[in-house]
Enzyme design. Structure first.
Site, PDB file in Angstrom:
ATOM      1  N   GLY A  44       0.856  -1.183   0.000  1.00 31.22           N
ATOM      2  CA  GLY A  44       0.000   0.000   0.000  1.00 31.22           C
ATOM      3  C   GLY A  44       0.888   1.226   0.000  1.00 31.22           C
ATOM      4  N   THR A  45       0.362   2.410  -0.328  1.00 26.99           N
ATOM      5  CA  THR A  45       1.286   3.525  -0.475  1.00 26.99           C
ATOM      6  C   THR A  45       1.054   4.803   0.330  1.00 26.99           C
ATOM      7  OG1 THR A  45       0.330   3.548  -2.630  1.00 26.99           O
ATOM      8  CG2 THR A  45       2.612   2.952  -2.498  1.00 26.99           C
ATOM      9  N   THR A  46       0.207   5.712  -0.095  1.00 30.03           N
ATOM     10  CA  THR A  46       0.205   6.984   0.649  1.00 30.03           C
ATOM     11  C   THR A  46      -1.036   7.207   1.504  1.00 30.03           C
ATOM     12  OG1 THR A  46       1.499   7.947  -1.110  1.00 30.03           O
ATOM     13  CG2 THR A  46       0.529   9.472   0.446  1.00 30.03           C
TER      14      THR A  46
END
Lengths: 256, 258
Positions: free
Chosen positions: B30-32
């Protein structure tokens, strides 16, 4: 060596049942009834911290009468059972039926084991469905049996009397205020036919509300909200006072 | 967690051994995640992209979850582990609340999450890190608060705004210029959507609003009324107006020089 007196199994069980029943009868009652949007729990309980009614899981709640330490123990066991089930599988896989079975097993084992004293408790496990027909209410007496209930049910001290009072007057599709009014009415009747006044401070009220947007449907009704609901009902009741008085007098006549 | 450890230890994330691995494992990440407080609450928001190396593993992953009625977690890192950690965290908060009859304090919740991240350190060192951002409404102090973490479980409270994940550098930079203490709820929502847009602009692992597929960031708001996730219609309105403005000014709103 002393030989113990022979006691027949029937007698032993009857004694134990008698013991448990007496313990339960000492306490105040709890009533549970269905209304349009869910299931209502009303207990006479002056304490704010020691609950007789509590949440078990999303759609499941628990009500108990009897010895506090014993039913608290069962409540914690139930919460653990439900949370573990829900975590291992899915939230939908936790059902009142499963929970009631676990309680029945526990109570039954304790009741028939000679080493322990029977639990002096009576439980209700209720699950709210997406429609009134899917609601489930189970009553679990001290000996580990399960009774599947519908409509309205009472446990505790005066349960027979309160139960029959409720059965006569409960109908499907009651609003919350109506159901609460009926519950309080039934609880405020004494054994000897007299009436007591129950105020909001003496009541513990909670609902499993199927219209609640959250996943967890259990909600306590406290303080102002409770007072408002109670007064809403009493003003409505004042209008129908005459008719209920008639039926009440008819009741006493028939009892005589 | 203690109860689970005693009765079903196999279900606990930390109790499973890992096979030794060589080099980096390619798993969905997952990222931001960004968060910003405003008077009366806090906004927590996350983009929708999960990546696996240079591939997009999923376009519509959900990375922001309610922890309980007054708090939420946004996750960055290995998706599978993070989701499991959030599930256990939710369970613990709910379990505590039911057993004790009262919810944990916000600090208590934040500390609990810290211990759980610490428990994952072994995995983190093998490349399977989980770094969440925790935001909630503190009912005692009557304000929104944000807690950020590192892989060892180190917890620090953030004042104003925070970001985590691969695009966090850009998101934080963007929020730094946009954030003010007196934002309204709606302005705070716009600010975090702007920040996610900027993160997606410069970080390939962060997904911007996908207007063609109708995939928008997840935006949640926590106030004294509890946790609320904005509906798709509400987010799409904000995302579209941000996008509209960016057609004229691709780099977004300009802050004054002095």
């Amino acid at each position: 060596m002393s030989t113990p007196f022979y006691v027949s199994p029937q007698q032993a069980m009857a004694d134990r049942a008698e013991y448990a029943r007496k313990g339960i009868a000492r306490g105040r009652s709890v009533v549970v009834l269905q209304y349009t949007d869910g299931i209502l729990f009303v207990a006479e309980n002056p304490s704010r911290a020691l609950h007789k009614v509590s949440e078990i899981y999303d759609r499941i709640a628990f009500a108990a009468v009897g010895k506090y330490n014993e039913f608290e123990n069962l409540r914690i066991g139930g919460v653990r059972y439900a949370d573990l089930r829900g975590y291992t599988y899915d939230r939908d896989d936790v059902t009142a039926r499963g929970l009631a079975n676990v309680y029945a097993q526990t109570l039954g084992t304790i009741f028939s084991s000679a080493a322990e004293k029977p639990y002096e408790v009576e439980l209700i496990v209720a699950e709210v469905g997406s429609a009134p027909e899917e609601d489930q209410i189970y009553r679990l007496p001290h000996d580990g049996s399960i009774v599947d209930e519908h409509g309205a049910v009472a446990v505790g001290g005066n349960s027979d009397q309160i139960g029959s009072y409720l059965d006569q007057r409960h109908r499907d599709e009651m609003t919350l205020a109506e159901a609460l009014g009926l519950a309080v009415e039934s609880l405020s009747r004494d054994n000897n036919g007299g009436e007591r006044q129950l105020t909001a401070e003496q009541l513990e009220v909670a609902v499993l509300d199927r219209t609640r947007p959250q996943q967890r449907k259990f909600r306590r009704i406290l303080g102002r909200q409770l007072t408002r609901l109670l007064s809403a009902e009493s003003s409505a009741a004042a209008e129908t006072e005459e008719s209920t008085e008639d039926s009440a007098s008819a009741d006493t006549e028939s009892q005589e | 967690m203690d109860f689970l450890g005693e009765h079903a230890p196999g279900l606990l994330p930390g109790n499973r051994s890992l096979p030794p691995v060589q080099g980096a494992v390619e798993l969905p990440h997952g990222t931001t995640i960004v968060a910003a407080t405003f008077p009366g609450g806090v906004v927590l928001s996350g983009d929708r992209r999960a990546t696996m190396g240079n591939l997009i593993a999923q376009r519509d992953i959900e990375k922001v979850f309610p922890a309980d009625e007054y708090s939420a977690v946004g996750i960055a890192g290995t998706a599978g582990l993070a989701v499991e950690m959030v599930k256990l965290f939710q369970l613990e908060l709910e379990h505590y609340e039911k057993i004790e009859g009262a919810a944990l304090s916000l600090e208590g919740k934040a500390n609990r999450l810290s211990t759980m991240i610490r428990g994952n350190l072994g995995m983190a060192l093998q490349g399977l890190a989980v770094v969440p951002l925790f935001a909630g409404y503190d009912t005692d102090r009557e304000k929104g608060r944000i807690f950020s973490y590192d892989v060892t479980g180190g917890r620090s409270e953030e004042h104003g705004f925070a970001a985590t994940g691969s695009g966090s550098v850009f998101a934080r930079g963007s929020l730094k210029k946009l954030y003010r203490k007196d934002l309204t709820e709606q302005q705070a929502i716009t600010a975090v959507v702007q920040a996610l847009y900027d993160a997606a602009d410069d970080d390939s692992a962060t997904g911007g609003p996908d207007l063609a597929r109708q995939i928008y960031p997840i935006v949640t708001v926590i106030t004294d009324e509890g946790f609320r996730r904005l509906t798709e219609a509400e987010v799409s309105e904000v995302a579209r107006s941000v996008h509209e403005r960016r057609l004229e000014e691709p780099d977004g709103p300009r802050a004054s020089l002095l």
